[in-house]
Motif scaffolding. Structure first.
Motif, short mmCIF file in Angstrom:
data_model
loop_
_atom_site.label_atom_id
_atom_site.label_comp_id
_atom_site.label_asym_id
_atom_site.label_seq_id
_atom_site.Cartn_x
_atom_site.Cartn_y
_atom_site.Cartn_z
N ALA A 57 0.74 -1.40 -0.18
CA ALA A 57 0.37 -0.33 0.02
C ALA A 57 1.05 0.92 -0.09
O ALA A 57 0.54 2.05 0.44
CB ALA A 57 -1.26 -0.05 1.01
N ALA A 72 4.11 2.28 -4.84
CA ALA A 72 3.24 1.71 -5.93
C ALA A 72 2.77 1.47 -5.78
O ALA A 72 1.71 1.97 -7.10
CB ALA A 72 4.80 0.84 -6.50
N ASN A 110 -2.26 -5.19 2.74
CA ASN A 110 -0.48 -5.30 3.42
C ASN A 110 0.08 -4.88 4.95
O ASN A 110 -1.22 -5.40 5.84
CB ASN A 110 -0.81 -3.23 3.44
CG ASN A 110 0.48 -2.63 3.62
OD1 ASN A 110 1.32 -3.36 2.42
ND2 ASN A 110 0.25 -1.86 4.12
N ARG A 111 0.93 -5.06 5.18
CA ARG A 111 1.64 -5.49 6.54
C ARG A 111 0.61 -4.49 7.45
O ARG A 111 0.33 -4.41 8.61
CB ARG A 111 2.39 -4.55 6.48
CG ARG A 111 3.53 -5.59 8.00
CD ARG A 111 4.47 -5.25 7.77
NE ARG A 111 5.32 -4.08 7.11
CZ ARG A 111 6.28 -3.57 7.58
NH1 ARG A 111 7.51 -3.99 8.08
NH2 ARG A 111 7.11 -2.90 7.02
N SER A 112 0.55 -2.90 6.81
CA SER A 112 -0.09 -2.04 8.04
C SER A 112 -1.15 -1.53 7.21
O SER A 112 -1.94 -1.48 6.28
CB SER A 112 0.70 -0.79 7.81
OG SER A 112 1.63 -0.82 8.05
N ARG A 133 -3.05 1.53 6.22
CA ARG A 133 -2.19 2.18 4.30
C ARG A 133 -3.30 1.60 3.57
O ARG A 133 -3.71 2.27 2.94
CB ARG A 133 -0.93 1.85 4.64
CG ARG A 133 -0.20 2.77 5.51
CD ARG A 133 0.89 2.31 5.18
NE ARG A 133 1.57 3.46 4.02
CZ ARG A 133 2.80 3.39 3.40
NH1 ARG A 133 3.96 1.75 3.80
NH2 ARG A 133 3.20 4.04 2.66
N MET A 146 6.55 -6.25 -9.13
CA MET A 146 7.13 -4.68 -9.36
C MET A 146 8.24 -5.01 -9.47
O MET A 146 9.17 -3.86 -9.93
CB MET A 146 6.52 -3.92 -8.73
CG MET A 146 4.87 -3.42 -10.04
SD MET A 146 3.92 -2.25 -9.11
CE MET A 146 4.98 -1.00 -8.65
N GLY A 200 9.10 -7.28 -12.94
CA GLY A 200 9.26 -5.67 -12.91
C GLY A 200 9.84 -4.51 -13.77
O GLY A 200 9.88 -3.66 -14.39
P1 NDP Z 1 7.11 2.04 -0.70
O1 NDP Z 1 8.23 2.07 0.86
O2 NDP Z 1 6.93 3.88 -0.40
O3 NDP Z 1 6.61 1.06 0.55
C1 NDP Z 1 6.35 -0.13 0.40
C2 NDP Z 1 5.59 -1.89 1.02
O4 NDP Z 1 6.46 -2.66 0.84
C3 NDP Z 1 4.85 -1.06 1.62
O5 NDP Z 1 3.39 -1.64 1.35
C4 NDP Z 1 5.59 -1.55 2.78
O6 NDP Z 1 4.24 -2.43 3.82
C5 NDP Z 1 5.85 -3.17 2.35
N1 NDP Z 1 6.44 -3.14 2.69
C6 NDP Z 1 7.74 -3.99 3.64
N2 NDP Z 1 8.85 -4.21 4.28
C7 NDP Z 1 7.70 -5.50 4.77
C8 NDP Z 1 8.05 -6.46 5.12
N3 NDP Z 1 9.26 -6.74 5.48
N4 NDP Z 1 5.98 -7.30 5.47
C9 NDP Z 1 5.25 -6.56 4.53
N5 NDP Z 1 5.10 -5.99 4.14
C10 NDP Z 1 6.52 -4.30 3.80
O7 NDP Z 1 8.26 1.29 -1.49
P2 NDP Z 1 7.67 1.80 -3.31
O8 NDP Z 1 5.87 1.62 -2.97
O9 NDP Z 1 7.99 2.73 -3.88
O10 NDP Z 1 8.04 0.42 -3.99
C11 NDP Z 1 7.26 -1.50 -3.29
C12 NDP Z 1 8.03 -1.48 -4.65
O11 NDP Z 1 7.75 -2.11 -6.02
C13 NDP Z 1 9.81 -1.22 -4.68
O12 NDP Z 1 10.62 -2.83 -5.08
C14 NDP Z 1 9.96 -0.69 -5.96
O13 NDP Z 1 11.74 -1.37 -6.18
C15 NDP Z 1 8.95 -1.16 -6.99
N6 NDP Z 1 8.52 -0.75 -7.77
C16 NDP Z 1 9.17 -1.07 -9.40
C17 NDP Z 1 9.09 -0.34 -10.04
C18 NDP Z 1 9.08 -0.93 -11.64
O14 NDP Z 1 8.94 -0.29 -12.71
N7 NDP Z 1 9.35 -2.24 -12.22
C19 NDP Z 1 8.43 1.41 -10.77
C20 NDP Z 1 8.13 2.04 -8.87
C21 NDP Z 1 8.32 0.92 -7.58
P3 NDP Z 1 3.76 -1.12 4.78
O15 NDP Z 1 2.76 -0.56 4.94
O16 NDP Z 1 3.24 -2.24 6.15
O17 NDP Z 1 5.01 -0.38 5.53
#
Ligand code: NDP
Length: 278
Positions: free
Chosen positions: A132, A135, A155-157, A160, A219, A242
């Motif tokens: 959430a 991306a 989503n973990r949280s 969100r 992704m 991705g």
């Molecule tokens: P954000 O930091 O905004 O979001 C991260 C997400 O991952 C949140 O939903 C978070 O949950 C979750 N998360 C992180 N750690 C954990 C965990 N240990 N257990 C469960 N959930 C977890 O990052 P982005 O949204 O910007 O990016 C997400 C991914 O998308 C990245 O890997 C990025 O590289 C990829 N991406 C790829 C693109 C492409 O063109 N291929 C373009 C844009 C992004 P919580 O809300 O609970 O913290």
């Protein structure tokens, strides 16, 4: 690459940016199109983003792709923004024009193109989105815009995911622990978390409830062959990675920055794969 006094230059701005594949992609297209152009990478300090953008604009740069952590800030400093950038609350593209800085967001287009490459159309479909963050938000908007019937956000949280659901009644937030069961009704699942990325914990999601035709998309592209995609391939699901999304979101950026479509037949995927393979 031959540079001259009239070289048109653009770049990607982020922090960290050293790992970015955008220069590889855009410079390959510049070379294939025979342009007098260059695409660089810029990594300002967190509090110097606006100064860096202003300076590059003043120095003749034609525009910038924007990556973490500056996408929200990029939207805020633009003079005008596309509807999709405003809806996403973030910009991945700033185009420097005579009338000011124009913001856009091509991530949604990239996602839909990557899914189309795996034979998937969101129209009328149910999709499970994992995550959430920024991306995931872009993915949800793109899926709804393309006619998805329902988007389930795990989503973990949970709060969100619930916040994302407020945008549209077709979005259903669920707890992270319910994700595997939700796959039983899904036409596609998209990992939009950072789980599975190099240096992050693995994504542990059991696909056994999913129908065989469900498309799995990750992704995450570093590594290119993620645990999710390996499990999906082993089970016979169509997959999208991705890197397909990354390359597809770069195409409209190239056109906006260099004033012409991506040259036909320019093969950038192999170049990127070589960079991603240890
Ligand atoms: P954000 O930091 O905004 O979001 C991260 C997400 O991952 C949140 O939903 C978070 O949950 C979750 N998360 C992180 N750690 C954990 C965990 N240990 N257990 C469960 N959930 C977890 O990052 P982005 O949204 O910007 O990016 C997400 C991914 O998308 C990245 O890997 C990025 O590289 C990829 N991406 C790829 C693109 C492409 O063109 N291929 C373009 C844009 C992004 P919580 O809300 O609970 O913290």
């Amino acid at each position: 690459m031959s540079l001259s006094a009239s070289t048109r230059f653009a770049g990607v701005i982020g922090a960290p940016v050293r790992h970015s594949l955008s220069p590889v992609i855009h410079n390959a297209w510049i070379a294939a199109a025979g342009l007098d152009g260059a695409y660089l990478a810029f990594e300002p300090a967190a509090d110097s983003f606006d100064v860096a953008v202003g300076g590059l604009n003043a120095a003749g740069c034609v525009g910038l792709n924007v990556t973490l952590p500056f996408k929200e800030r990029a939207l805020a400093l633009a003079d005008a923004a596309s509807e999709r950038a405003r809806a996403a609350g973030a910009a991945n593209l700033l185009v420097f024009e005579a009338g000011g800085i124009r913001a856009d967001n091509t991530d949604g287009l990239g996602l839909l193109a990557a899914l189309a490459g795996a034979g998937f159309s969101p129209a009328g479909a149910e999709v499970v989105v994992l995550g959430a963050g920024g991306a995931a938000r872009g993915a949800v908007l793109a899926l709804l815009g393309a006619g998805a019937r329902r988007v389930v956000v795990a989503n973990r949280s949970l709060d969100r995911a619930q916040a994302l659901a407020r945008a549209d009644p077709r979005v259903q937030p669920i707890a992270w622990a319910e994700a595997a069961a939700a796959l039983a009704q899904a036409d596609a699942v998209i990992n939009a978390t950072s789980l599975g990325m190099e240096g992050q914990p693995p994504l542990e999601l059991d696909l056994s409830a999913a129908r065989p035709a469900m498309v799995a998309m990750d992704m995450v592209y570093r590594p290119l062959r993620t645990g999710l995609l390996a499990q999906a391939r082993a089970r016979g699901h169509p997959v999208a990675d991705g890197l397909s999304m990354l390359i597809a979101q770069a195409e409209p950026s190239f056109e906006a920055l260099f004033g012409r479509p991506v040259p036909a037949g320019a093969e950038v995927r192999a170049l990127c794969e070589a960079r991603l393979t240890p």
